[in-house]
Motif scaffolding. Structure first.
Motif, PDB file in Angstrom:
ATOM      1  N   PHE A  18      35.929 -20.316  17.992  1.00 34.15           N
ATOM      2  CA  PHE A  18      35.141 -18.947  19.344  1.00 34.15           C
ATOM      3  C   PHE A  18      33.573 -18.931  19.133  1.00 34.15           C
ATOM      4  CE2 PHE A  18      39.431 -18.811  16.384  1.00 34.15           C
ATOM      5  CZ  PHE A  18      40.372 -18.416  17.128  1.00 34.15           C
ATOM      6  N   PRO A  19      33.375 -18.059  20.842  1.00 35.70           N
ATOM      7  CA  PRO A  19      32.528 -17.523  20.593  1.00 35.70           C
ATOM      8  C   PRO A  19      31.599 -16.981  20.000  1.00 35.70           C
ATOM      9  CG  PRO A  19      33.731 -16.489  21.982  1.00 35.70           C
ATOM     10  CD  PRO A  19      34.396 -16.829  20.998  1.00 35.70           C
ATOM     11  N   ASN A  20      30.282 -17.454  19.497  1.00 39.33           N
ATOM     12  CA  ASN A  20      29.873 -16.157  18.542  1.00 39.33           C
ATOM     13  C   ASN A  20      29.469 -14.450  19.181  1.00 39.33           C
ATOM     14  OD1 ASN A  20      27.684 -15.660  16.056  1.00 39.33           O
ATOM     15  ND2 ASN A  20      26.083 -16.825  17.446  1.00 39.33           N
ATOM     16  N   HIS A  21      30.198 -14.297  17.949  1.00 47.42           N
ATOM     17  CA  HIS A  21      30.018 -12.419  17.625  1.00 47.42           C
ATOM     18  C   HIS A  21      28.774 -11.688  17.760  1.00 47.42           C
ATOM     19  CE1 HIS A  21      30.890 -12.933  13.410  1.00 47.42           C
ATOM     20  NE2 HIS A  21      30.566 -11.482  13.611  1.00 47.42           N
TER      21      HIS A  21
END
Length: 69
Positions: A18-21
């Motif tokens: 998942f993308p780094n939030h």
């Protein structure tokens, strides 16, 4: 069977990157939203997504019935 599907789904989600939030937290605050197109960035695959929703609906109900027994 439904429990196995949920287990496989959970394992896939655990292994999906998942993308780094937290990255670029404040860089994108100023945007000109008038230039953004109002359509889909990728056309949805209606048959595939619809089938997934239907299968999820059937398996979730079946899993709840298994738990009650």
């Amino acid at each position: 069977m439904p429990a196995a599907i949920y287990f496989i789904n959970g394992m896939v989600l655990l292994l999906t990157p998942f993308p780094n939030h937290k990255a670029n937290k404040y860089k994108d605050n100023v945007k000109d939203y008038r230039s953004i197109s109002r359509g889909f960035s990728i056309q949805p695959k209606m048959w595939r997504e619809g089938l997934g929703i239907i299968l999820t609906g059937f398996t979730s109900v079946a899993l709840l019935m298994v738990i009650q027994v």
